[in-house]
Design a protein around this motif. Structure first.
Motif, PDB file in Angstrom:
ATOM      1  N   THR A 109     -12.689   3.834   0.022  1.00 45.24           N
ATOM      2  CA  THR A 109     -11.362   4.057  -0.832  1.00 45.24           C
ATOM      3  C   THR A 109     -10.312   4.624   0.132  1.00 45.24           C
ATOM      4  O   THR A 109     -10.902   5.721   0.515  1.00 45.24           O
ATOM      5  CB  THR A 109     -11.516   4.565  -1.995  1.00 45.24           C
ATOM      6  N   ALA A 110      -9.319   3.812   0.545  1.00 42.79           N
ATOM      7  CA  ALA A 110      -8.056   4.798   1.044  1.00 42.79           C
ATOM      8  C   ALA A 110      -7.269   5.476   0.287  1.00 42.79           C
ATOM      9  O   ALA A 110      -6.611   4.958  -0.668  1.00 42.79           O
ATOM     10  CB  ALA A 110      -7.270   3.468   1.740  1.00 42.79           C
ATOM     11  N   MET A 132       1.455   5.475  -3.858  1.00 40.87           N
ATOM     12  CA  MET A 132       0.980   6.428  -4.693  1.00 40.87           C
ATOM     13  C   MET A 132      -0.341   6.378  -5.390  1.00 40.87           C
ATOM     14  O   MET A 132      -0.542   7.036  -6.272  1.00 40.87           O
ATOM     15  CB  MET A 132       2.191   6.405  -5.688  1.00 40.87           C
ATOM     16  N   TRP A 133      -1.166   5.371  -4.993  1.00 39.53           N
ATOM     17  CA  TRP A 133      -2.542   5.056  -5.700  1.00 39.53           C
ATOM     18  C   TRP A 133      -3.432   4.770  -4.425  1.00 39.53           C
ATOM     19  O   TRP A 133      -3.206   4.585  -3.333  1.00 39.53           O
ATOM     20  CB  TRP A 133      -2.139   3.726  -6.478  1.00 39.53           C
ATOM     21  N   MET A 165       6.230   0.456  -3.041  1.00 34.46           N
ATOM     22  CA  MET A 165       5.594   0.130  -1.904  1.00 34.46           C
ATOM     23  C   MET A 165       6.424  -0.941  -0.944  1.00 34.46           C
ATOM     24  O   MET A 165       6.297  -0.961   0.307  1.00 34.46           O
ATOM     25  CB  MET A 165       4.073  -0.408  -1.950  1.00 34.46           C
ATOM     26  N   VAL A 166       7.140  -2.007  -1.618  1.00 32.75           N
ATOM     27  CA  VAL A 166       7.697  -2.882  -0.839  1.00 32.75           C
ATOM     28  C   VAL A 166       9.278  -2.644  -0.861  1.00 32.75           C
ATOM     29  O   VAL A 166       9.982  -3.390  -0.310  1.00 32.75           O
ATOM     30  CB  VAL A 166       7.280  -4.207  -1.292  1.00 32.75           C
ATOM     31  N   GLU A 167       9.719  -1.653  -1.617  1.00 32.29           N
ATOM     32  CA  GLU A 167      11.148  -1.626  -1.872  1.00 32.29           C
ATOM     33  C   GLU A 167      11.549  -1.215  -0.398  1.00 32.29           C
ATOM     34  O   GLU A 167      11.296  -0.030   0.122  1.00 32.29           O
ATOM     35  CB  GLU A 167      11.597  -0.346  -2.730  1.00 32.29           C
ATOM     36  N   GLY A 168      12.342  -1.909   0.050  1.00 33.17           N
ATOM     37  CA  GLY A 168      13.254  -1.520   1.262  1.00 33.17           C
ATOM     38  C   GLY A 168      12.329  -2.020   2.333  1.00 33.17           C
ATOM     39  O   GLY A 168      12.528  -1.701   3.775  1.00 33.17           O
TER      40      GLY A 168
END
Length: 166
Positions: A146-147, A155-156, A41-44
């Motif tokens: 829930t989103a 992915m969750w 999620m935070v990669e890049g």
């Protein structure tokens, strides 16, 4: 508006400026809360100067020129940003790993509430990183749903909460 503590280790909450972008990006990417399965999620991920200029981004810093301890961004819904039922969204909130346990997150939420009130909001939507749900509930947010996952970046499923501004 600046919110200050007094005494040693004073924490200043101030509006972020474009030159904060690289520091905020490093804080997001270095967060231990996003290690392991959460890393994609935070990669890049990048907090750019344009994002800071477009949204209400606030930084908690150790004194006037000290290191960034955390930050949040409040995004106003242009179609529903004033009047009865006005809402916004807490888009980002991070506290530096080394600053955790010092009340910085609670300080940022208190500031968020003030800022949301000044903007005329009745509530702020929070789509939480799953491990952070307990924190948001501890500061008064209520679970509203829930989103769903949004692959390939998220992915969750994530808890959706509402923080009432009164």
């Amino acid at each position: 508006m600046d919110t200050r503590n007094t005494g040693p280790g004073a924490v200043l909450v101030r509006r972020a400026v474009a030159r904060d972008a690289k520091r905020l990006t490093r804080l997001v990417r270095a967060s231990r809360a996003y290690e392991g399965p959460w890393a994609p999620m935070v990669e890049g991920y990048r907090v750019g100067p344009d994002y800071i200029e477009t949204h209400r981004v606030f930084v908690a810093a150790d004194g006037a020129g000290g290191p960034v301890l955390g930050f949040y961004s409040l995004v106003l819904d242009p179609g529903n940003a004033s009047g009865p039922g006005a809402t916004g969204e807490l888009d980002l909130m991070f506290v530096a790993d080394a600053a955790q346990g010092r009340g910085i997150g609670r300080r940022l939420i208190a500031h968020l509430r003030e800022e949301a009130g000044r903007a005329g909001l009745d509530a702020v939507r929070v789509v939480s990183h799953p491990p952070s749900e307990g924190f948001y509930r501890s500061v008064g947010a209520e679970r509203t749903g829930t989103a769903p996952a949004t692959p390939p970046y998220v992915m969750w499923d994530r808890p959706e909460l509402t923080l009432t501004i009164a």
